[in-house]
Write an enzyme that holds these catalytic residues in place. Sequence first.
Site, PDB file in Angstrom:
ATOM      1  CE1 TYR A   1      -0.048   0.050   8.650  1.00 31.96           C
ATOM      2  CE2 TYR A   1       1.691   0.497  10.221  1.00 31.96           C
ATOM      3  CZ  TYR A   1       0.413   0.714   9.762  1.00 31.96           C
ATOM      4  OH  TYR A   1      -0.386   1.600  10.424  1.00 31.96           O
ATOM      5  CD  GLN A   2       2.926  -7.739   3.271  1.00 33.82           C
ATOM      6  OE1 GLN A   2       3.571  -7.251   2.351  1.00 33.82           O
ATOM      7  NE2 GLN A   2       2.013  -8.670   3.077  1.00 33.82           N
TER       8      GLN A   2
END
Length: 87
Positions: A6-7
Site C-alpha cells: 500500500y506504500q
Amino acid sequence: DTAAAYQNEADVAAGIEEAGFSRSDVFITSKLQAKEHQSAETVRAALGASLQRMGTDYLDLYLVHNPKGGNIIEVWSTMLKLRDEGL
C-alpha cells in the site's frame, strides 16, 4: 492497517507521531508482500524494511498478504520465528 504494497507505512507512522501517541497506545499491523514469499532471508528483510518505515522495533500483527505462491511453508515458519524473537 498498513502494508508495504500500500506504500502507507511511513505515512501512518508520521500520523501516529503527529497525533502524539506513544507506541504502546497503538496496535500496528502490516503485511508481507507476495513477491517476498521466497525465503527466510526475504521475509526477515521485508519485516526489517517495514519496521524501519514505521519507526518501530516491533509490529503487533504481521500478516501474509495474499498467501499464494512462493515458498509459503518456509515463510510461515520464518514468521513464527520472528514472532518468537519479539519482532
